[in-house]
Design a protein around this motif. Structure first.
Motif, mmCIF file in Angstrom:
data_model
loop_
_atom_site.group_PDB
_atom_site.id
_atom_site.type_symbol
_atom_site.label_atom_id
_atom_site.label_comp_id
_atom_site.label_asym_id
_atom_site.label_seq_id
_atom_site.Cartn_x
_atom_site.Cartn_y
_atom_site.Cartn_z
ATOM 1 N N UNK A 100 -5.425 -22.294 4.864
ATOM 2 C CA UNK A 100 -6.517 -21.493 4.312
ATOM 3 C C UNK A 100 -6.411 -20.045 4.788
ATOM 4 N N UNK A 101 -6.029 -19.885 6.070
ATOM 5 C CA UNK A 101 -5.945 -18.520 6.599
ATOM 6 C C UNK A 101 -4.833 -17.732 5.891
ATOM 7 N N UNK A 104 -6.165 -16.771 2.516
ATOM 8 C CA UNK A 104 -7.110 -15.659 2.688
ATOM 9 C C UNK A 104 -6.349 -14.357 2.916
ATOM 10 N N UNK A 105 -5.305 -14.448 3.759
ATOM 11 C CA UNK A 105 -4.507 -13.256 4.076
ATOM 12 C C UNK A 105 -3.888 -12.672 2.813
ATOM 13 N N UNK A 108 -6.603 -10.912 0.743
ATOM 14 C CA UNK A 108 -7.024 -9.629 1.326
ATOM 15 C C UNK A 108 -5.930 -8.581 1.127
ATOM 16 N N UNK A 111 -6.010 -7.386 -2.403
ATOM 17 C CA UNK A 111 -7.147 -6.476 -2.634
ATOM 18 C C UNK A 111 -6.817 -5.096 -2.071
ATOM 19 N N UNK A 112 -6.243 -5.079 -0.869
ATOM 20 C CA UNK A 112 -5.888 -3.804 -0.238
ATOM 21 C C UNK A 112 -4.868 -3.039 -1.089
ATOM 22 N N UNK A 213 0.601 -15.275 7.681
ATOM 23 C CA UNK A 213 -0.379 -14.398 8.327
ATOM 24 C C UNK A 213 0.281 -13.139 8.898
ATOM 25 N N UNK A 217 -0.626 -9.492 7.622
ATOM 26 C CA UNK A 217 -1.197 -8.557 8.603
ATOM 27 C C UNK A 217 -0.384 -7.264 8.645
ATOM 28 N N UNK A 220 -1.064 -5.308 5.529
ATOM 29 C CA UNK A 220 -2.393 -4.695 5.594
ATOM 30 C C UNK A 220 -2.387 -3.478 6.514
ATOM 31 N N UNK A 221 -1.640 -3.584 7.613
ATOM 32 C CA UNK A 221 -1.589 -2.455 8.542
ATOM 33 C C UNK A 221 -0.844 -1.274 7.915
ATOM 34 N N UNK A 380 -2.794 -6.663 17.005
ATOM 35 C CA UNK A 380 -2.622 -7.765 16.044
ATOM 36 C C UNK A 380 -1.324 -8.525 16.338
ATOM 37 N N UNK A 384 -1.085 -12.440 17.468
ATOM 38 C CA UNK A 384 -0.336 -13.412 16.660
ATOM 39 C C UNK A 384 0.854 -14.005 17.396
ATOM 40 N N UNK B 45 -7.265 -15.782 12.401
ATOM 41 C CA UNK B 45 -8.390 -15.171 11.690
ATOM 42 C C UNK B 45 -8.767 -13.833 12.335
ATOM 43 N N UNK B 47 -6.814 -11.876 14.134
ATOM 44 C CA UNK B 47 -5.758 -10.894 13.850
ATOM 45 C C UNK B 47 -5.881 -10.379 12.426
ATOM 46 N N UNK B 48 -6.119 -11.310 11.542
ATOM 47 C CA UNK B 48 -6.242 -10.944 10.127
ATOM 48 C C UNK B 48 -7.454 -10.042 9.902
ATOM 49 N N UNK B 50 -8.781 -7.960 12.006
ATOM 50 C CA UNK B 50 -8.499 -6.606 12.496
ATOM 51 C C UNK B 50 -7.577 -5.861 11.518
ATOM 52 N N UNK B 51 -6.529 -6.566 11.057
ATOM 53 C CA UNK B 51 -5.602 -5.933 10.107
ATOM 54 C C UNK B 51 -6.329 -5.578 8.810
ATOM 55 N N UNK B 54 -8.329 -2.349 8.889
ATOM 56 C CA UNK B 54 -7.501 -1.169 8.599
ATOM 57 C C UNK B 54 -7.098 -1.156 7.115
ATOM 58 N N UNK B 55 -6.637 -2.324 6.664
ATOM 59 C CA UNK B 55 -6.052 -2.427 5.322
ATOM 60 C C UNK B 55 -7.037 -2.165 4.202
ATOM 61 N N UNK B 56 -8.306 -2.356 4.472
ATOM 62 C CA UNK B 56 -9.295 -2.073 3.425
ATOM 63 C C UNK B 56 -9.921 -0.688 3.605
ATOM 64 N N UNK B 59 -7.348 2.506 2.190
ATOM 65 C CA UNK B 59 -7.337 2.711 0.733
ATOM 66 C C UNK B 59 -8.717 3.099 0.191
#
Lengths: 472, 178
Positions: A100-101, A104-105, A108, A111-112, A213, A217, A220-221, A380, A384, B45, B47-48, B50-51, B54-56, B59
């Motif tokens: 699930x994580x 979700x990742x 997200x 979306x980013x 993940x 991550x 996203x960063x 992060x 991880x 979760x 870590x995600x 926190x990332x 930043x990631x949202x 932008x």
């Protein structure tokens, strides 16, 4: 701008991407999956397109519909050749249900990326010329390459436009102008967004083997680095260079002696092409070529497979390096930094005050990059990281360190006012190596991949159209 | 003891606050397998999250900065309008070097205009004639950027060259090179 022009430019970007992606799939190189192949295919294809255009103009061709047909024919033939031929044996990884994580990742990260693309499109439409260096230099040179009626005029740039700077970006933009049938501000904007998106997608795909993940991550960063987003919007050459640097490292990491020899050599050759393309994009590419190449080679030692891969790397880099060398020799002016070096260079290099200024600026620049995203990435990656089992890749991080030392040396030697040079250039240099740094921070070799591939591994021959089912 | 009561009691109440009991409780919780497992399981979760922060945020920031500018219209980027106008004027010029003159004394402004005109007139070479606009060196197409229209006319009368003027009236071609 009409839909037809957009469609023609989209074809100009898609054809080399498809051709390069198909070849990657055929030889079994690069990240698995359509996202990774598309991203890496785009990066390789952009370099191939720029070389084709430069070659055409250098041989006396003009930027007209004949070129578009010629270019389209070349990449179509390459695509057909890749699809029609037999595919290499492909190792099928056992599929793993995503948690699930991980799902979700992925959501997200998507979306980013969507927000970032929306931001880039709105920014490009508001400031269609991009920022200073884009319109004053990169896109102005693209206009020379596209509009000049003769070869001599096409490759002649006024001294203020830094004639010695390499041509990948101007030639790529001029190639899009040719497909569009005229100069349009949409061409450099489209290329800038495509390179930025390809970098993020390549990072995501390359880190998939470390887990969903960490991959999401890191992506996203990267997308959360405001400096990087702004560099992409600016239409500068730093984001394309970052893409080539990342592709170079990703392919080199793939060129592991534990894999079968043919694929190792193919990965190294493609990596070499990316390294040459990095130099064909910006002069800093030469530094990355040396830093990444050297750290990768030293990490593996003087072994026969590594020497063979190094040979393939050099061979792969030949075409873009040859184009860069020809361009450099053809330009009458020297690089502004190199031209100013003389007897005072050593004193500048050893000046403690300059060293202190450069060290402070680097420290502040790294801390301030993307509103503190470096700290975020460190936290992060630490959260991880699991102790013990998974193996990290140390050489890409060493390469980033070596590149930063190289840049610091250039700043110490610069003939320009030091504070001004640091203020205008340092953040862009950090942007260039940021995707590579994220790749190095988040890469974890899966425990099973540490050992050499066993004969029992599910190696099957994939048919031309589809992957066969795993046999194990 | 509740937190508001603690604050009301003031400093004298601190020693009675059950720090040790709370720490003992937390330690006990952390030592249980279920809690440890929950914390370890929650790590991705965290870590995600926190990332994702930043990631949202970044932008979103770029959207927040550029959307109002986009709404403000084309005035947010006068450079592209200038380039389009000079491009249109340049269509009537031969593919020969062009001189750039300006009465601006601000080097940054001069540089900006010079580079915009070089961009628009590619593949011609645009040569900056320097700050002294009163003595044209040779007869060639000249693109000028004058803040003061009177300066532009005076320069045009002296030189008889092509002048592009920006005197609040947009760009216009005043005279042709003889």
């Amino acid at each position: 701008m009409s839909v037809a022009i957009c469609a023609r430019m989209a074809i100009a970007l898609a054809l080399p991407t498809l051709a390069a992606g198909a070849w990657l799939r055929r030889v079994g190189v690069g990240p698995h999956g359509i996202v990774g192949r598309s991203a890496l295919g785009f990066v390789l294809g952009a370099a191939m397109g720029s070389l084709t255009f430069t070659g055409w103009r250098a041989l006396g061709g003009t930027s007209n519909v004949t070129y578009a047909l010629f270019d389209g024919l070349i990449f179509t033939v390459l695509l057909i050749a890749a699809v029609a031929g037999p595919n290499s044996p492909v190792t099928i990884k056992p599929s793993r249900a995503s948690s699930m994580v991980e799902r979700t990742a992925q959501v997200v990260a998507t979306v980013s990326a969507s927000l970032a693309v929306a931001g880039w499109v709105i920014a490009s439409r508001t400031a269609p010329l991009g920022d200073w260096d884009a319109w004053a230099m990169w896109n102005a040179r693209a206009r020379f390459l596209f509009l000049a009626p003769t070869t001599r005029e096409a490759f002649w740039f006024p001294p203020v436009l830094h004639p010695d700077y390499p041509l990948l970006l101007p030639a790529s933009v001029a190639r899009l102008f040719t497909y569009a049938g005229g100069v349009t501000t949409a061409a450099p904007a489209m290329l800038a967004v495509a390179f930025a998106l390809a970098t993020a997608a390549l990072l995501w795909a390359a880190l998939q083997r470390s887990g969903g993940v960490p991959a999401a991550a890191a992506t996203l960063l990267l997308l959360g680095t405001s400096t990087w987003l702004d560099a992409a919007r600016s239409q500068y050459a730093d984001v394309p260079l970052a893409a080539f640097v990342l592709a170079f490292a990703v392919l080199l990491a793939d060129a592991s002696p534990t894999r079968d020899a043919a694929r190792c050599l193919a990965s190294a050759a493609f990596a070499g092409f990316c390294a040459g393309a990095a130099f064909w994009t910006k002069n800093e590419g030469a530094l990355y070529l040396c830093a990444i190449g050297a750290t990768w080679f030293l990490a593996g030692g003087w072994k026969a497979p590594r020497l063979a891969a190094a040979g393939a790397l050099v061979a792969g880099s030949a075409a873009p390096l040859f184009a860069t060398a020809l361009h450099k020799f053809a330009q009458p002016g020297q690089n502004d930094i190199l031209a100013a070096q003389g007897a005072s260079a050593l004193s500048r290099l050893m000046d403690p005050a300059r060293i202190a200024v450069v060290a402070t600026a680097f420290g502040r620049g790294i801390v301030a990059l993307g509103d503190g995203v470096v700290f975020g990435a460190l936290v992060v990656s630490l959260v991880l990281a699991t102790s013990g089992s998974p193996r990290r890749l140390r050489w890409p991080l060493a390469a980033v360190g070596l590149a930063l030392v190289g840049f610091a040396t250039v700043f110490l030697l610069t003939p320009h006012p030091l504070e001004w040079h640091l203020a205008t250039a340092l953040h862009r240099l950090l942007v260039q190596c940021w995707p590579l740094a994220l790749y190095a921070l988040f890469y974890r070799e899966p425990a099973a991949a540490n050992a050499p591939e066993s004969p029992a591994a599910a190696v099957v021959s994939a048919s031309a159209g589809s992957l066969a089912a795993p046999t194990a | 003891m509740s937190l508001p009561l603690l604050f009301r009691c003031g400093a004298g109440a601190w020693p009675t606050f059950p720090f040790r009991a709370i720490l003992r409780f937390m330690k006990t919780c952390l030592q249980t397998r279920a809690t440890r497992s929950w914390l370890m399981g929650g790590r991705p979760f965290a870590a995600l999250a926190l990332a994702a922060a930043f990631g949202l945020a970044a932008p979103w920031k770029i959207l927040r900065v550029w959307w109002p500018l986009r709404q403000a219209g084309a005035e947010s980027d006068p450079g592209s309008q200038l380039v389009a106008q000079v491009e249109a004027l340049g269509a009537s010029l031969p593919l020969a070097p062009v001189a750039f003159v300006s009465d601006s004394t601000d080097p940054a402004e001069r540089g900006l205009h010079y580079f915009l005109i070089q961009h628009a007139l590619a593949p011609r070479m645009v040569q900056d004639m320097g700050p002294n606009v009163s003595t044209p060196r040779e007869c060639r197409p000249v693109i000028g950027w004058f803040r003061d229209p009177a300066n532009a006319r005076e320069y045009g009368a002296k030189s008889g060259m092509r002048i592009v003027l920006d005197g609040g009236q947009g760009l216009q071609l005043l005279e042709a090179c003889p």
